[in-house]
Design an enzyme around this catalytic site. Structure first.
Site, PDB file in Angstrom:
ATOM      1  N   GLU A   1     -20.610 -18.681 -14.490  1.00 39.30           N
ATOM      2  CA  GLU A   1     -21.445 -18.390 -13.188  1.00 39.30           C
ATOM      3  C   GLU A   1     -22.514 -17.336 -13.747  1.00 39.30           C
ATOM      4  OE1 GLU A   1     -18.982 -16.176 -10.368  1.00 39.30           O
ATOM      5  OE2 GLU A   1     -20.757 -15.482  -9.128  1.00 39.30           O
TER       6      GLU A   1
ATOM      7  N   ASP B   1     -16.678 -14.703 -11.133  1.00 46.81           N
ATOM      8  CA  ASP B   1     -16.264 -13.484 -10.988  1.00 46.81           C
ATOM      9  C   ASP B   1     -15.080 -13.433 -10.006  1.00 46.81           C
ATOM     10  OD1 ASP B   1     -18.437 -12.390 -12.068  1.00 46.81           O
ATOM     11  OD2 ASP B   1     -19.339 -12.116 -10.137  1.00 46.81           O
TER      12      ASP B   1
ATOM     13  N   ASP C   1     -14.004 -12.813  -7.280  1.00 44.30           N
ATOM     14  CA  ASP C   1     -13.960 -12.000  -5.807  1.00 44.30           C
ATOM     15  C   ASP C   1     -14.343 -13.261  -5.102  1.00 44.30           C
ATOM     16  OD1 ASP C   1     -16.744 -13.123  -6.364  1.00 44.30           O
ATOM     17  OD2 ASP C   1     -17.724 -11.228  -6.307  1.00 44.30           O
TER      18      ASP C   1
ATOM     19  N   ASP D   1     -16.879 -14.719  -3.701  1.00 47.39           N
ATOM     20  CA  ASP D   1     -17.939 -15.636  -4.160  1.00 47.39           C
ATOM     21  C   ASP D   1     -17.583 -16.369  -5.525  1.00 47.39           C
ATOM     22  OD1 ASP D   1     -19.829 -14.931  -2.301  1.00 47.39           O
ATOM     23  OD2 ASP D   1     -21.031 -13.337  -3.480  1.00 47.39           O
TER      24      ASP D   1
END
Ligand code: TSJ
Length: 685
Positions: A473, A546, A548, A550
């Site tokens: 990403e 990541d 998280d 997202d």
């Protein structure tokens, strides 16, 4: 013509508080019919016939896979469906309204219904009582009584005797004629005769079966998964309108407060509500759920459908309540009727111009959610996995019932007809554009490495078995990954921002998407019908995002793309998620990485919570320098990967689960992560 287009009802999938009704135990004795002991190893009084029967069930124990497909977790759960199917038959015959399935504390399962109760009288053919016949003779299910469809015995067509053979113990209790009868078995053999053990009000009838799967057979696991049973029982309730099915879990959860899980499913609208449920997170194009029903050539056909604003079609087919993921004659008949009827209506009403070609079936089905459920005597399952209906009479029956009733519906509901046809016209145009785009992609991939995407940092090793590709990403993390990687075997493909949601985009836009094109060319396999696993350029496809929300969203989008375009990559275990750490902790020049809050706490407990602890919270991959990224997330020796698996009992709810794979040298984290690795994403949401 009978039609119902009522407004959808609320779906009753409620969490209820459990009250233990308990199993009632009683006493007394009845008589066993025979006393010719032929087998000296058998305790009790069995005839020659009985001995044959026992040999029959021995065969089941010797080769369980032949009867239930597998002795894995899947086979274990299959036992429950085999028993429940019998009660569903009783419901279809019109005598049973409620089925209760309970997972007991010892992982035995109790299935109770309020039907007529298995007949307890002597069966003339065998000279045995019917209960014993049901449980000790192979393929004996459903031989009594007449009328209705024999629905039980799905794909593996086996029934109660197989469940009995594969259970450490099994008990059946029948209430009928004011009496409570009971018989017990161990590993398929009768341990007690069918006895009358008490009395009950004569209007209280039903069957209760409790069985404990044999750990000698189910060596992988004998632990039931509540969610797997819940999914399948919900599906069964949808398929049998008005039938109430309750699932209860009496096992303790390990938490202090004992919380009993329970769900009740009951859908008065049947498959109409199934369609509403499947469209629950989508936007329907019109309010009504179309519903067609009828019997032709001894085939009972039920179809429900509704279009939504997405671009994928979801058709789920059932034969005698058994899912047929590969379709077959009923699906062919349904599709033919749909295509023909919409085209005819479109022409007749000038929505389709004379100059325009017919709408293709695919165009009309864009965004459709449909359930095709038929009941048929003697279903023939074909194909490699026996999941395709072969009976030709099912095609004609489905075609004619859907054609006739859909034609009538469209005439009564012109606005629905227009909406669907207009959407189909747009689909037709998009499909033409997509075809051109796809051909470009295909031609490009023929040129192989020459056309590999510019952003791809490929590896030098040319043996795919040694190679892996990281889908990363963001460009900055991609940059770190490029300098961190082991060049020989690790390729990096940076992807910008959120990738396109293929569930929400039309085909032409999908093929125009740079990130998707890059992935397709990099993998080398092609897609859909062109897919060829032998062309795969990397053994591992690793999604690195990541840690998280997202990142999790991007994981989902990526997995959705892979699942829709190259499902074999997932099925054959080539797709992984990388697991970056959440924290770095430094003390006295030593370094620890923590992959969760719990793990951080544990490390802190181990090393002491001193002032000089330096804790760094990683917000994203971009915050790590290449060296850190290497040692925590990419180094095959030290990293943690999660392998993506499709784990689902029901086709309509595709669940992805993850198995954790650890680098060789990291032991302490194992326990924690294995406990927490299993999270589930539902592609339908
Ligand atoms: F098969 C089984 F043992 F696994 C089983 C059967 C398990 C459970 C939980 C329920 C049943 C079952 C069987 N429920 N209801 C029935 N009904 C009959 O077997 C039955 C009763 C009466 C007549 C009749 O013609 O009078 C016919 C049948 C098939």
């Amino acid at each position: 013509m009978e039609q119902e287009f009522k407004k959808n009802r609320d779906i009753k999938d409620m969490d209820t508080v459990f009250e233990n009704t308990g199993a009632q135990n009683m006493e007394t004795a009845a008589e066993k019919p025979d006393d010719n002991v032929k087998d000296p190893t058998q305790v009790g009084n069995y005839t020659a016939d009985n001995i044959q029967i026992l040999e029959g069930l021995e065969a089941v124990r010797k080769r369980p896979g032949m009867y239930i497909g597998t002795t894995s977790s899947r086979g274990l759960h299959h036992l429950v469906y085999e028993i429940v199917d019998n009660s569903v038959d009783e419901a279809l015959a019109g005598y049973c309204t409620h089925i209760e399935v309970t997972i007991n504390e010892d992982d035995s399962v109790t299935v109770t219904d309020n039907g007529r109760g298995i007949p307890t009288g002597i069966n003339h053919k065998s000279g045995k009582n019917a209960v014993e016949v049901v449980f000790t003779i192979l393929h004996a299910g459903g031989k009594f009584g007449g009328g209705g469809y024999k629905v039980s015995g799905g794909l593996h067509g086996v029934g109660a005797s197989v469940v009995n053979a594969l259970s450490e113990w099994l008990t059946v209790e029948v209430r009928s004629g004011g009496k409570i009868h009971r018989q017990s078995y161990e590993r398929g053999k009768s341990k007690t005769p069918l006895e009358v053990i008490g009395s009950c009000p004569s209007d209280e009838t039903g069957t209760m079966v409790t069985f404990k799967p044999d750990p000698l057979i189910f060596q992988e696991t004998t632990v039931f998964d509540y969610d797997i049973l819940r999914q399948r029982l919900r599906e069964m309730a949808f398929l049998t309108k008005g039938l109430r099915i309750t699932l209860t879990d009496l096992r303790s959860t390990g938490e202090e407060e004992k919380k009993i899980r329970q769900h009740t499913f009951c859908y008065e609208g049947g498959i109409r509500e199934f369609v509403t449920y499947l469209n629950r997170s989508k936007k329907p194009l019109y309010e009504k759920v179309l519903y067609f029903e009828g019997t032709k050539n001894n085939v009972y056909v039920e179809v429900a459908l509704q279009h939504n604003d997405s671009y994928t079609d979801s058709e789920y087919c059932f034969v005698n309540n058994i899912n047929t993921p590969e379709g077959g004659m009923h699906l062919v008949g349904f599709r033919n009727a749909l295509t023909k009827t919409f085209n005819e209506y479109g022409r007749k009403n000038k929505i389709l111009k004379d100059s325009e070609p017919n709408l293709s079936g695919e165009d009309i089905r864009e965004g459709i959610t449909a359930i095709i459920s038929i009941k048929i005597e003697d279903p023939q399952f074909e194909g490699q996995t026996k999941q395709k209906l072969g009976n030709v009479e099912a095609r004609g029956a489905t075609d004619s019932i859907v054609s006739e009733q859909l034609k009538y519906f469209l005439e009564q509901n012109p606005s629905v007809a227009r909406t669907v046809i207009e959407k189909s016209l747009m689909a037709q145009r998009a499909r033409e554009a997509a075809r051109k785009a796809r051909e470009l992609t295909r031609r490009k991939s023929v040129l192989d490495t020459m056309s590999l995407p510019g952003k791809l940092a490929d590896c030098s090793d040319k043996d795919p078995k040694n190679c892996e590709i990281f889908l990363v990403e963001g460009d900055s993390a991609g940059g770190s990954a490029k300098s961190a990687r082991s060049r020989a075997t690790q390729a990096i493909l940076p992807l910008r921002g959120k990738i396109l949601n293929v569930e929400k985009a039309r085909e032409d836009r999908i093929y125009a998407n740079e990130e998707i094109k890059a992935m397709i060319t990099a993998f080398g396999t092609g897609i859909h019908n062109d897919f060829d696993i032998s062309k795969l350029r990397y053994d591992k496809i690793i999604i690195m995002t990541d840690a998280d929300v997202d990142g999790a969203h991007i994981d989902t989008l990526m997995l959705t793309f892979l699942y829709r375009f190259m499902p074999e990559l997932i099925k054959q275990g080539h797709v992984y998620l990388a697991m970056p750490p959440l924290y770095k902790l430094e003390k006295n020049r030593k370094v620890w990485y923590a992959y969760s809050d719990e793990e951080l706490n544990r490390i802190l407990n181990d090393v002491g919570r001193d002032q000089n602890n330096r804790i760094q919270r990683y917000k994203g991959l971009g915050e790590m320098d290449p060296e850190q990224l290497w040692e925590t997330t990419m180094d095959p020796e030290r990293r943690i990967l999660k392998r993506v698996q499709i784990n689902s009992e029901t086709e309509s709810e595709v669940d992805l689960t993850f198995t954790t794979l650890m680098g060789d040298k990291v032991e302490p984290r194992r326990e924690f992560i294995e406990e927490n690795a299993r999270f589930v994403q539902n592609l339908d949401i």
